[in-house]
Design an enzyme around this catalytic site. Structure first.
Site, PDB file in Angstrom:
ATOM      1  N   GLY A   1       3.724   1.902  -3.274  1.00 31.77           N
ATOM      2  CA  GLY A   1       2.503   1.109  -3.176  1.00 31.77           C
ATOM      3  C   GLY A   1       2.038   0.694  -4.560  1.00 31.77           C
ATOM      4  O   GLY A   1       2.501   1.214  -5.583  1.00 31.77           O
ATOM      5  N   ASN A   2       1.090  -0.219  -4.545  1.00 28.47           N
ATOM      6  CA  ASN A   2       0.603  -0.824  -5.787  1.00 28.47           C
ATOM      7  C   ASN A   2       0.020   0.219  -6.753  1.00 28.47           C
ATOM      8  O   ASN A   2      -0.287   1.342  -6.342  1.00 28.47           O
ATOM      9  CB  ASN A   2      -0.478  -1.850  -5.431  1.00 28.47           C
ATOM     10  CG  ASN A   2      -0.528  -2.985  -6.414  1.00 28.47           C
ATOM     11  OD1 ASN A   2      -0.070  -2.875  -7.553  1.00 28.47           O
ATOM     12  ND2 ASN A   2      -1.107  -4.098  -6.001  1.00 28.47           N
ATOM     13  N   ILE A   3      -0.182  -0.169  -7.991  1.00 31.93           N
ATOM     14  CA  ILE A   3      -0.896   0.668  -8.944  1.00 31.93           C
ATOM     15  C   ILE A   3      -2.306   0.877  -8.366  1.00 31.93           C
ATOM     16  O   ILE A   3      -2.935  -0.083  -7.917  1.00 31.93           O
ATOM     17  CB  ILE A   3      -1.017  -0.029 -10.326  1.00 31.93           C
ATOM     18  CG1 ILE A   3       0.357  -0.447 -10.842  1.00 31.93           C
ATOM     19  CG2 ILE A   3      -1.728   0.855 -11.328  1.00 31.93           C
ATOM     20  CD1 ILE A   3       0.298  -1.313 -12.118  1.00 31.93           C
TER      21      ILE A   3
ATOM     22  N   GLY B   1      -3.225   4.974  -4.437  1.00 36.25           N
ATOM     23  CA  GLY B   1      -3.495   6.360  -4.008  1.00 36.25           C
ATOM     24  C   GLY B   1      -2.256   7.217  -3.807  1.00 36.25           C
ATOM     25  O   GLY B   1      -2.296   8.192  -3.059  1.00 36.25           O
TER      26      GLY B   1
ATOM     27  N   THR C   1      -2.853  10.830  -5.002  1.00 32.36           N
ATOM     28  CA  THR C   1      -3.720  11.569  -4.082  1.00 32.36           C
ATOM     29  C   THR C   1      -2.914  12.085  -2.892  1.00 32.36           C
ATOM     30  O   THR C   1      -3.064  13.232  -2.477  1.00 32.36           O
ATOM     31  CB  THR C   1      -4.863  10.642  -3.581  1.00 32.36           C
ATOM     32  OG1 THR C   1      -5.427  10.007  -4.717  1.00 32.36           O
ATOM     33  CG2 THR C   1      -5.920  11.401  -2.834  1.00 32.36           C
TER      34      THR C   1
ATOM     35  N   GLU D   1       7.047  10.168  -6.105  1.00 32.77           N
ATOM     36  CA  GLU D   1       6.093   9.096  -6.368  1.00 32.77           C
ATOM     37  C   GLU D   1       6.899   7.924  -6.925  1.00 32.77           C
ATOM     38  O   GLU D   1       7.354   7.954  -8.052  1.00 32.77           O
ATOM     39  CB  GLU D   1       5.033   9.559  -7.376  1.00 32.77           C
ATOM     40  CG  GLU D   1       3.999   8.490  -7.645  1.00 32.77           C
ATOM     41  CD  GLU D   1       2.840   8.983  -8.501  1.00 32.77           C
ATOM     42  OE1 GLU D   1       2.873  10.136  -8.961  1.00 32.77           O
ATOM     43  OE2 GLU D   1       1.918   8.185  -8.732  1.00 32.77           O
TER      44      GLU D   1
HETATM   45  P1  DGT Z   1      -1.703   5.711  -7.813  1.00 28.97           P
HETATM   46  O1  DGT Z   1      -1.686   7.196  -7.764  1.00 28.97           O
HETATM   47  O2  DGT Z   1      -1.273   5.090  -6.525  1.00 28.97           O
HETATM   48  O3  DGT Z   1      -2.990   5.194  -8.329  1.00 28.97           O
HETATM   49  O4  DGT Z   1      -0.573   5.281  -8.801  1.00 28.97           O
HETATM   50  P2  DGT Z   1      -0.473   5.294 -10.358  1.00 28.97           P
HETATM   51  O5  DGT Z   1      -1.210   4.149 -10.919  1.00 28.97           O
HETATM   52  O6  DGT Z   1      -0.796   6.644 -10.915  1.00 28.97           O
HETATM   53  O7  DGT Z   1       1.080   5.074 -10.542  1.00 28.97           O
HETATM   54  P3  DGT Z   1       1.923   3.722 -10.631  1.00 28.97           P
HETATM   55  O8  DGT Z   1       3.323   4.045 -10.312  1.00 28.97           O
HETATM   56  O9  DGT Z   1       1.362   2.705  -9.727  1.00 28.97           O
HETATM   57  O10 DGT Z   1       1.835   3.271 -12.128  1.00 28.97           O
HETATM   58  C1  DGT Z   1       1.588   4.024 -13.288  1.00 28.97           C
HETATM   59  C2  DGT Z   1       1.639   3.047 -14.445  1.00 28.97           C
HETATM   60  O11 DGT Z   1       2.992   2.820 -14.832  1.00 28.97           O
HETATM   61  C3  DGT Z   1       1.097   1.677 -14.111  1.00 28.97           C
HETATM   62  O12 DGT Z   1       0.402   1.168 -15.242  1.00 28.97           O
HETATM   63  C4  DGT Z   1       2.317   0.817 -13.819  1.00 28.97           C
HETATM   64  C5  DGT Z   1       3.386   1.455 -14.618  1.00 28.97           C
HETATM   65  N1  DGT Z   1       4.707   1.514 -13.959  1.00 28.97           N
HETATM   66  C6  DGT Z   1       5.084   2.418 -13.032  1.00 28.97           C
HETATM   67  N2  DGT Z   1       6.366   2.273 -12.717  1.00 28.97           N
HETATM   68  C7  DGT Z   1       6.823   1.249 -13.456  1.00 28.97           C
HETATM   69  C8  DGT Z   1       8.089   0.627 -13.570  1.00 28.97           C
HETATM   70  O13 DGT Z   1       9.068   1.001 -12.948  1.00 28.97           O
HETATM   71  N3  DGT Z   1       8.167  -0.434 -14.438  1.00 28.97           N
HETATM   72  C9  DGT Z   1       7.085  -0.885 -15.126  1.00 28.97           C
HETATM   73  N4  DGT Z   1       7.210  -1.942 -15.916  1.00 28.97           N
HETATM   74  N5  DGT Z   1       5.889  -0.297 -15.067  1.00 28.97           N
HETATM   75  C10 DGT Z   1       5.761   0.752 -14.238  1.00 28.97           C
END
Ligand code: DGT
Length: 230
Positions: A27-29, A32, A35, A103
């Site tokens: 799912g998107n940034i 959740g 959580t 995750e």
């Molecule tokens: P949540 O718990 O659903 O709020 O998720 P987050 O925000 O803790 O986790 P996530 O995966 O959506 O993203 C963490 C940060 O890392 C976010 O600024 C986007 C970046 N990010 C995550 N995976 C990748 C990836 O594979 N490539 C790039 N370019 N950025 C990524």
């Protein structure tokens, strides 16, 4: 006959006693994912493997996440190839419990982030080709498959508000457009299924709700989320 779990898309996961399962939470940034992982971490059948944001903010002293947002054209390739490495480490970690919950996965790096960077020209054609060849190679290896994808589907506006509220310092300048684009890419990949055959069935959960309602949904869907393991 093996028992079956039906998910909302009416796809089936075969249940076998003693089998171990890998569930990827997508799912998107800000939708959740953390959580949900925190919630299921309390279960004795679940091993929750969180995305290594700590690792990304300190790659031998370099804050890759901060650099990524400061100058995407310069750092997207480096970030994605490093994210790919840390994701293989998550996928291939031996199962400590019947359900390993990840995750995100190699698949979201490819279909959401790498795709987005290529469309926005923050990676070039060669960088895109290199990342994709690595993706093909890694996902053909044993241990990188998933049994179920749980898609936390949230309105991009809701995600954006949550990101601003939690104010992770590296994400201070995240533009709304990025969240909207990533939402469309998740939809394309998991709902429209425009990125080829999905690696696993998809369970879609409405992630627009607040915490209390989300935990209620997790309880209602517990058996499906855990592939029938209890
Ligand atoms: P949540 O718990 O659903 O709020 O998720 P987050 O925000 O803790 O986790 P996530 O995966 O959506 O993203 C963490 C940060 O890392 C976010 O600024 C986007 C970046 N990010 C995550 N995976 C990748 C990836 O594979 N490539 C790039 N370019 N950025 C990524």
């Amino acid at each position: 006959l093996a028992s079956k779990v039906l998910n909302e898309d009416n796809m089936q996961i075969p249940l076998k006693p003693g089998r171990k399962y890998t569930v990827s939470i997508e799912g998107n940034i800000g939708c959740g994912k953390t959580t949900l992982l925190e919630y299921f971490k309390a279960s004795k059948v679940v091993e929750a493997i969180k995305e290594p944001v700590d690792q990304w903010t300190n790659v031998q002293g370099h804050n890759a996440l901060q650099l990524l947002y400061q100058d995407p054209s310069r750092w997207s390739f480096s970030f994605n190839i490093y994210a790919q490495l840390t994701r293989v480490q998550m996928h291939t970690r031996p199962h400590a419990k019947p359900v390993k919950m990840l995750e995100r996965s190699l698949f979201s790096t490819r279909h959401c982030f790498v795709e987005n960077d290529y469309r926005n020209e923050t990676i070039n054609g060669l960088e895109y080709a290199i990342l994709n060849e690595w993706f093909e190679y890694l996902t053909a290896m044993p241990g990188t498959g998933v049994d179920l994808i749980v898609y936390l589907r949230a309105d991009p506006k809701v995600c954006y508000e949550r990101i601003m509220k939690r104010s992770r310092k590296e994400e201070a300048g995240v533009p709304y457009k990025l969240i909207d684009d990533l939402h469309n890419l998740h939809e394309d990949w998991l709902v429209e299924q425009n990125c080829g055959k999905l690696p696993a069935p998809v369970l879609v959960l409405d992630a627009n709700n607040e915490y209390a309602q989300m935990t209620q949904i997790y309880e209602e869907k517990r058996s499906e989320i855990l592939c029938g393991v209890s």
